[in-house]
Design a protein around this motif. Structure first.
Motif, mmCIF file in Angstrom:
data_model
loop_
_atom_site.group_PDB
_atom_site.id
_atom_site.type_symbol
_atom_site.label_atom_id
_atom_site.label_comp_id
_atom_site.label_asym_id
_atom_site.label_seq_id
_atom_site.Cartn_x
_atom_site.Cartn_y
_atom_site.Cartn_z
ATOM 1 N N ALA A 46 0.837 -1.208 0.000
ATOM 2 C CA ALA A 46 0.000 0.000 0.000
ATOM 3 C C ALA A 46 0.869 1.253 0.000
ATOM 4 C CB ALA A 46 -0.926 -0.005 1.209
ATOM 5 N N ALA A 47 1.949 1.236 0.763
ATOM 6 C CA ALA A 47 2.853 2.390 0.803
ATOM 7 C C ALA A 47 3.467 2.633 -0.576
ATOM 8 C CB ALA A 47 3.945 2.187 1.847
ATOM 9 N N GLY A 48 3.867 1.579 -1.249
ATOM 10 C CA GLY A 48 4.404 1.720 -2.598
ATOM 11 C C GLY A 48 3.368 2.260 -3.566
ATOM 12 N N GLY A 49 2.133 1.782 -3.447
ATOM 13 C CA GLY A 49 1.056 2.286 -4.293
ATOM 14 C C GLY A 49 0.766 3.758 -4.032
ATOM 15 N N LEU A 50 0.798 4.153 -2.767
ATOM 16 C CA LEU A 50 0.579 5.562 -2.420
ATOM 17 C C LEU A 50 1.666 6.448 -3.017
ATOM 18 C CD1 LEU A 50 -0.506 5.087 1.293
ATOM 19 C CD2 LEU A 50 -1.883 6.194 -0.485
ATOM 20 N N ARG A 51 2.918 6.032 -2.872
ATOM 21 C CA ARG A 51 4.026 6.821 -3.426
ATOM 22 C C ARG A 51 3.902 6.951 -4.944
ATOM 23 N NH1 ARG A 51 6.984 3.483 0.388
ATOM 24 N NH2 ARG A 51 7.438 4.760 2.216
ATOM 25 N N SER A 52 3.550 5.850 -5.593
ATOM 26 C CA SER A 52 3.394 5.877 -7.048
ATOM 27 C C SER A 52 2.239 6.777 -7.460
ATOM 28 C CB SER A 52 3.152 4.463 -7.576
ATOM 29 O OG SER A 52 4.267 3.659 -7.344
ATOM 30 N N ALA A 53 1.126 6.704 -6.736
ATOM 31 C CA ALA A 53 -0.034 7.530 -7.064
ATOM 32 C C ALA A 53 0.305 9.015 -6.933
ATOM 33 C CB ALA A 53 -1.213 7.170 -6.158
ATOM 34 N N VAL A 54 1.013 9.375 -5.871
ATOM 35 C CA VAL A 54 1.410 10.774 -5.689
ATOM 36 C C VAL A 54 2.294 11.218 -6.844
ATOM 37 C CG1 VAL A 54 2.762 12.348 -4.246
ATOM 38 C CG2 VAL A 54 1.165 10.759 -3.180
ATOM 39 N N ALA A 55 3.255 10.397 -7.216
ATOM 40 C CA ALA A 55 4.176 10.763 -8.290
ATOM 41 C C ALA A 55 3.459 10.904 -9.632
ATOM 42 C CB ALA A 55 5.292 9.730 -8.400
ATOM 43 N N VAL A 56 2.545 10.004 -9.925
ATOM 44 C CA VAL A 56 1.835 10.055 -11.206
ATOM 45 C C VAL A 56 0.924 11.285 -11.267
ATOM 46 C CG1 VAL A 56 0.059 8.892 -12.594
ATOM 47 C CG2 VAL A 56 1.970 7.592 -11.674
ATOM 48 N N VAL A 57 0.212 11.543 -10.173
ATOM 49 C CA VAL A 57 -0.685 12.706 -10.152
ATOM 50 C C VAL A 57 0.121 14.002 -10.248
ATOM 51 C CG1 VAL A 57 -2.330 14.001 -8.729
ATOM 52 C CG2 VAL A 57 -2.558 11.530 -8.959
ATOM 53 N N GLN A 58 1.215 14.089 -9.512
ATOM 54 C CA GLN A 58 2.046 15.296 -9.602
ATOM 55 C C GLN A 58 2.621 15.462 -11.006
ATOM 56 O OE1 GLN A 58 4.788 14.878 -6.185
ATOM 57 N NE2 GLN A 58 4.165 16.981 -5.709
ATOM 58 N N GLY A 59 3.049 14.377 -11.601
ATOM 59 C CA GLY A 59 3.564 14.451 -12.968
ATOM 60 C C GLY A 59 2.524 14.975 -13.936
ATOM 61 N N ARG A 60 1.303 14.483 -13.803
ATOM 62 C CA ARG A 60 0.212 14.947 -14.666
ATOM 63 C C ARG A 60 -0.110 16.413 -14.381
ATOM 64 N NH1 ARG A 60 -2.447 13.392 -19.362
ATOM 65 N NH2 ARG A 60 -4.520 14.246 -19.292
ATOM 66 N N THR A 81 -8.544 15.425 -6.856
ATOM 67 C CA THR A 81 -8.426 16.702 -6.166
ATOM 68 C C THR A 81 -7.012 16.844 -5.623
ATOM 69 O OG1 THR A 81 -10.748 16.564 -5.516
ATOM 70 C CG2 THR A 81 -9.370 18.124 -4.301
ATOM 71 N N VAL A 82 -6.383 18.002 -5.895
ATOM 72 C CA VAL A 82 -4.990 18.220 -5.498
ATOM 73 C C VAL A 82 -4.844 19.586 -4.825
ATOM 74 C CG1 VAL A 82 -4.042 16.795 -7.357
ATOM 75 C CG2 VAL A 82 -4.377 19.238 -7.725
ATOM 76 N N PHE A 83 -3.691 19.771 -4.192
ATOM 77 C CA PHE A 83 -3.348 21.078 -3.633
ATOM 78 C C PHE A 83 -2.765 21.938 -4.749
ATOM 79 C CE2 PHE A 83 -3.210 18.402 0.164
ATOM 80 C CZ PHE A 83 -3.976 19.156 1.043
ATOM 81 N N VAL A 88 0.019 17.794 -5.125
ATOM 82 C CA VAL A 88 -0.090 16.652 -4.209
ATOM 83 C C VAL A 88 -1.563 16.325 -4.017
ATOM 84 C CG1 VAL A 88 0.321 15.885 -1.838
ATOM 85 C CG2 VAL A 88 2.053 17.211 -3.027
ATOM 86 N N PRO A 89 -1.957 15.050 -4.171
ATOM 87 C CA PRO A 89 -3.365 14.691 -3.970
ATOM 88 C C PRO A 89 -3.841 15.035 -2.561
ATOM 89 C CG PRO A 89 -2.192 12.905 -5.038
ATOM 90 C CD PRO A 89 -1.168 13.900 -4.608
#
Length: 150
Positions: A46-60, A81-83, A88-89
């Motif tokens: 789950a931690a790996g998935g969270l890190r990946s999700a943050v990176a993908v959303v920030q990249g987009r 929804t992001v800041f 960051v989501p």
């Protein structure tokens, strides 16, 4: 002609059975408690998935070029929804929950979730506060706590 029969004696068979019993008694406890290992692996996943999700959303977010936006539309149409300014989501189901493709506001890929607690928590079934992945919404930091995953 007499042929001599060959085989194991009763004593030899009993000794083999006793030795196998001793081996089973010492090896079995090691393999029985795999639920702890499974929970630890689930938290780390789950931690790996969270890190990946943050990176993908920030990249987009940064790829769109609009640094004042508070939502990001992903390639599959999901709106996260992001800041504004960081991408960051947010620590909500509409934020990191959507980025992780969680199925509801309380479940995410077999994990029990709580949003808005800052940090948000992702716990495996049967997990406690000492067995969870946490997501800090303002910074996007992800951490794990796996001190007691029994």
């Amino acid at each position: 002609m007499k042929s001599k029969q060959a085989g194991f004696t009763l004593v030899e068979l009993v000794v083999v059975i006793v030795v196998l019993g001793i081996l089973a008694a010492t090896a079995l406890p090691r393999f029985i408690n795999v639920s702890t290992d499974a929970r630890i692996a689930a938290v780390n996943g789950a931690a790996g998935g969270l890190r990946s999700a943050v990176a993908v959303v920030q990249g987009r977010y940064f790829a769109t070029g609009t640094l004042t936006a508070t939502t990001v539309t992903m390639a599959d149409g999901a709106v996260v929804t992001v800041f504004a300014g960081t991408g960051v989501p947010a620590g909500t189901f509409a934020g990191i929950g959507t980025a992780m493709r969680c199925e509801s506001a309380t479940l995410c890929q077999g994990m029990t979730t709580t949003y808005g607690g800052n940090p948000d928590t992702f716990r495996p079934q049967g997990g406690s506060a000492t067995c969870q992945a946490t997501y800090n919404a303002p910074s996007g930091a992800v951490a794990t706590v796996v001190t007691n995953c029994n």
